[in-house]
Write a protein that holds these residues in place. Structure first.
Motif: not given
Lengths: 86, 86
Positions: A50, A52-53, A55-58, A63, B2-4, B7
């Motif tokens: 979650w 990491v997710y 971080i990916i979606i900023k 986070i 996509k990876i987002g 995850i």
């Protein structure tokens, strides 16, 4: 402010802080016999993903909340793993 | 894909299914002494509110995952509340 985001924020706060009393109890009494090792293994990986997710979606709230929960679940998992043999 | 989102989906699945082994263990052994009552009170309300949030934003995955987790956390909370006095 709309009701939706407020409920989301309260929900996120509650599910995050809920692990505090469990960490305190586990660190204090070291009684992890009733705690499922498999639950905390899967859960710790889950909240880490979650994070990491997030971080990916900023999204900082995602986070932050999941970093805190990963740490607390990790502490409980640590005490469960080093549980004394009965 | 996509990876987002992948995850996110894996994270949601893991944090949801992680409670299954804890429910099985608690129902089987009834040893809830090491489990924090306060954690499960706060957590159950929290995931219930996540479910309400899912209803408000009309997102079925959020509703479903949190409905399942609310039910499982509720079962653990139920056994914790009726824990026999030592």
């Amino acid at each position: 402010m709309k009701i939706g985001p407020v409920i989301g924020i309260v929900a996120a706060l509650l599910t995050t802080i809920s692990f505090i009393p469990q960490v305190v109890k586990t660190v204090k009494y070291r009684d992890t016999r009733g705690i499922s090792l498999l639950m905390y293994m899967i859960f710790t990986i889950g909240v880490f993903l979650w994070m990491v997710y997030g971080i990916i979606i900023k999204q900082w709230p995602v986070i932050l909340a999941n970093a805190v929960t990963t740490m607390m679940a990790g502490i409980i998992l640590f005490y469960k793993i080093k549980e004394p043999k009965q």
